[in-house]
Design a protein around this motif. Structure first.
Motif, PDB file in Angstrom:
ATOM      1  N   TRP A 148      -5.487   4.397  -7.929  1.00 28.83           N
ATOM      2  CA  TRP A 148      -6.549   3.622  -7.270  1.00 28.83           C
ATOM      3  C   TRP A 148      -6.294   2.112  -7.278  1.00 28.83           C
ATOM      4  N   THR A 149      -5.251   1.634  -7.899  1.00 31.34           N
ATOM      5  CA  THR A 149      -4.997   0.192  -7.895  1.00 31.34           C
ATOM      6  C   THR A 149      -4.422  -0.231  -6.543  1.00 31.34           C
ATOM      7  N   PRO A 150      -4.835  -1.397  -6.021  1.00 27.30           N
ATOM      8  CA  PRO A 150      -4.306  -1.865  -4.739  1.00 27.30           C
ATOM      9  C   PRO A 150      -2.796  -2.080  -4.804  1.00 27.30           C
ATOM     10  N   VAL A 151      -2.110  -1.725  -3.738  1.00 30.72           N
ATOM     11  CA  VAL A 151      -0.665  -1.956  -3.683  1.00 30.72           C
ATOM     12  C   VAL A 151      -0.397  -3.410  -3.335  1.00 30.72           C
ATOM     13  N   GLU A 152       0.814  -3.846  -3.565  1.00 30.60           N
ATOM     14  CA  GLU A 152       1.194  -5.218  -3.259  1.00 30.60           C
ATOM     15  C   GLU A 152       1.232  -5.440  -1.748  1.00 30.60           C
ATOM     16  N   PRO A 153       0.972  -6.682  -1.288  1.00 31.24           N
ATOM     17  CA  PRO A 153       1.053  -6.968   0.151  1.00 31.24           C
ATOM     18  C   PRO A 153       2.405  -6.542   0.724  1.00 31.24           C
ATOM     19  N   GLY A 154       2.341  -5.903   1.897  1.00 28.10           N
ATOM     20  CA  GLY A 154       3.553  -5.450   2.555  1.00 28.10           C
ATOM     21  C   GLY A 154       3.994  -4.063   2.136  1.00 28.10           C
ATOM     22  N   GLN A 155       3.332  -3.483   1.105  1.00 31.26           N
ATOM     23  CA  GLN A 155       3.704  -2.165   0.632  1.00 31.26           C
ATOM     24  C   GLN A 155       2.845  -1.078   1.294  1.00 31.26           C
ATOM     25  N   THR A 156       3.370   0.137   1.301  1.00 29.86           N
ATOM     26  CA  THR A 156       2.628   1.287   1.813  1.00 29.86           C
ATOM     27  C   THR A 156       1.692   1.822   0.738  1.00 29.86           C
ATOM     28  N   GLY A 157       0.475   2.159   1.139  1.00 32.93           N
ATOM     29  CA  GLY A 157      -0.486   2.729   0.209  1.00 32.93           C
ATOM     30  C   GLY A 157      -1.424   3.676   0.922  1.00 32.93           C
ATOM     31  N   GLU A 158      -2.195   4.412   0.143  1.00 29.23           N
ATOM     32  CA  GLU A 158      -3.170   5.341   0.718  1.00 29.23           C
ATOM     33  C   GLU A 158      -4.408   4.573   1.168  1.00 29.23           C
ATOM     34  N   ILE A 159      -4.898   4.875   2.348  1.00 25.43           N
ATOM     35  CA  ILE A 159      -6.082   4.199   2.872  1.00 25.43           C
ATOM     36  C   ILE A 159      -7.313   4.619   2.072  1.00 25.43           C
ATOM     37  N   ALA A 160      -8.053   3.629   1.599  1.00 24.26           N
ATOM     38  CA  ALA A 160      -9.349   3.850   0.972  1.00 24.26           C
ATOM     39  C   ALA A 160     -10.385   3.054   1.764  1.00 24.26           C
ATOM     40  N   VAL A 161     -11.543   3.669   1.996  1.00 22.32           N
ATOM     41  CA  VAL A 161     -12.568   3.095   2.874  1.00 22.32           C
ATOM     42  C   VAL A 161     -13.869   2.923   2.102  1.00 22.32           C
ATOM     43  N   ARG A 162     -14.535   1.792   2.336  1.00 21.69           N
ATOM     44  CA  ARG A 162     -15.873   1.567   1.790  1.00 21.69           C
ATOM     45  C   ARG A 162     -16.720   0.907   2.859  1.00 21.69           C
ATOM     46  N   GLY A 163     -17.965   1.377   3.009  1.00 23.47           N
ATOM     47  CA  GLY A 163     -18.854   0.767   3.997  1.00 23.47           C
ATOM     48  C   GLY A 163     -19.996   1.683   4.382  1.00 23.47           C
ATOM     49  N   HIS A 164     -20.723   1.271   5.409  1.00 21.47           N
ATOM     50  CA  HIS A 164     -21.899   2.024   5.866  1.00 21.47           C
ATOM     51  C   HIS A 164     -21.540   3.388   6.435  1.00 21.47           C
TER      52      HIS A 164
END
Length: 525
Positions: free
Chosen positions: A361-377
């Protein structure tokens, strides 16, 4: 007070005489559609359906779908739309899992014997108390006799008033339960609130640009979140005319676009591929699509080559978006007013945040590939009656999607692949979408799907399933040799299988699970 039914009710109040629905030879104005929904609501209340009860709906893209959908909402109940291709045992599972108290089922005749399947499922379900059989237009003339004991919608609605005071619901109350496709285990119901669905529709309306009158061609199935929100709910919120197409075919779609002056089309990538295919080569796409002001793609990553060909042929860039049932579905979109970026799913929509995260769950470094996580309404309450499954994908309001992406310096997102589709060959991560993009650039390749198949020493080997371009006679060895000269040694497919068509689900998404199973059945390479 917030009820998704306001999408229809407001439009019926402001443009009552405008055509809301075109379904074959049938048309309904906003006043008529709202009246039908009012009758459905009165019927449900008269049968003891109360606020929060679940009501299932199996219906193709005909006028009954929006009428029943909004009628259920007016009654304060929760809509449970079901895939029209389900068989009786599968329907029974969904009715039981959702605790459905009533079930509206369409009878489409020999080509879609849904009514018979639904009636059999209803008989195997203890908690579902009411069954209503619907027919429409030509299907009504060709439908098989109603199953003995089934109540037809015509008889059920007879004498029901067309006016109804919508039941008061709160933003956090459930409005819709959308079942996932069940690619991992049995299907789960994503529980979406009135706030989820209403804000997502209004966000889409804002994103797509406010015009005096749009004409939507809806050939995606309405039981799916894509068509349901992006076209039906958004369309009714904007007072648009919705042209319903029960089953997509490229020639029929282009004919409707031209004759009904369609301005809004949404589809999955294989639909755009079909519009560019040889089967409609005798039709002038630039003429058929001349009234389109917006073309939207979602449901799967859009190959850059298809985007390029459509833009060149029709003079209109495709606006790609991203989402899933669990996000109502809109999460990102390629906004109007700026140049489209082929290969990108755009940026987060209003009120939505996107993080790219590692497995912990930690954010990946800029420019790296990561799993999309979404938060919002737009993020669901959770999976209905499945707290453990919900906890696996949700944390602190964030939802993990299972999709891998990268982000450029301007914040535009690019899908890399599904985590479950990634191939690990000899310790190297291989992303099928990247290989598919390269294969589609070959003039002999019309459609491509890449999967991993078992291999004794490498773990997985790369296999490409190919639909040849019309007239092409390329061989397996020739295509593999070309791929080898074009891609890194660990990426190119070692095996190619040519097919006349690739397996797709009801929304037109390629079923890679079936292709993987076929590869596994062939044994280790």
């Amino acid at each position: 007070m917030l009820n998704l039914a306001v999408m229809l009710e407001d439009a019926a109040g402001t443009t009552p005489g405008r055509v809301a629905i075109v379904s074959g030879e049938h048309q309904l104005t906003y006043r008529q559609l709202n009246a039908m929904a009012g009758q459905v609501a009165n019927l449900l209340v008269s049968r003891g359906i109360t606020k929060g009860d679940k009501v299932a709906l199996s219906c193709p893209n005909v006028e009954w779908f929006p009428a029943v959908y909004y009628g259920i909402l007016k009654a304060g109940a929760v809509v449970v739309p079901l895939n029209v291709l389900l068989k009786s045992s599968e329907i029974a599972y969904h009715l039981t899992d959702a605790d459905a108290k009533a079930y509206f089922c369409f009878e489409g005749g020999t080509e879609l014997p849904l009514g018979r399947e639904g009636w059999a499922a209803f008989g195997d379900t203890d908690g579902c108390e009411h069954f209503f059989l619907m027919t429409s237009g030509e299907a009504a003339d060709n439908a098989a006799p109603s199953p003995e004991g089934a109540e037809t919608i015509a008889n059920a609605l007879a004498g029901q008033p067309s006016t109804f005071d919508t039941v008061v619901t709160e933003p956090g109350d459930s409005a819709v339960i959308l079942y996932t496709s069940g690619t991992t285990g049995r299907p789960k119901g994503a529980e979406l609130t009135h706030a989820n669905m209403t804000f997502n529709a209004l966000t889409g309306h804002r994103l797509f640009g406010e015009v005096e009158h749009d004409v939507h061609l809806i050939s995606l199935p309405l039981f799916h979140s894509f068509a349901q929100t992006v076209q039906m709910n958004v369309g009714l919120a904007s007072g648009s005319t919705l042209v319903l197409m029960p089953r997509f075919d490229a020639r029929g779609a282009l004919t409707l676009m031209e004759h009904l002056e369609v301005t809004f089309f949404a589809g999955v990538p294989t639909m755009y591929w079909a519009l560019l295919n040889e089967d409609v080569a005798d039709m002038d796409l630039s003429v058929a699509t001349k009234n389109l002001r917006i073309a939207v793609s979602g449901g799967a990553a859009l190959p850059v080559e298809i985007h390029r060909k459509f833009t060149k042929t029709c003079g209109l860039p495709i606006r790609e978006g991203y989402g899933l049932s669990e996000t109502s579905p809109l999460a990102t979109f390629s906004p109007l007013g700026v140049q489209a970026r082929p290969g990108s799913i755009g940026r987060p929509v209003w009120g939505v945040e996107i993080n790219l995260v590692a497995p912990d769950w930690t954010p990946v470094e800029p420019g790296q590939t990561g799993e999309i996580a979404v938060r919002g309404h737009n993020v669901m309450k959770g999976y209905y009656r499945r707290p453990e499954a919900t906890a696996e994908v949700m944390r602190d309001g964030w939802l993990r999607t299972g999709d891998l992406a990268s982000r450029d310096e301007d914040g535009w997102l690019y899908i890399v692949d599904r985590t479950k589709d990634m191939i690990i060959r000899g310790g190297f991560n291989v992303y099928p979408r990247e290989i598919e993009e390269v294969l589609l650039s070959h003039p002999a390749v019309s459609l491509a799907a890449v999967v991993g198949v078992p291999h004794d020493s490498h773990g997985e080997e790369i296999k490409a399933y190919i639909v040849r371009a019309p007239g092409a006679d390329i061989t397996e060895d020739t295509l593999i040799a070309w791929a080898r000269s074009t891609m890194a040694g660990y990426k190119y497919p070692r095996h190619v299988e040519f097919r006349d068509a690739l397996p797709m689900n009801a929304t037109g998404k390629i079923l890679k699970r079936e292709l993987r199973l076929a590869g596994a059945a062939a044994g280790s390479q």
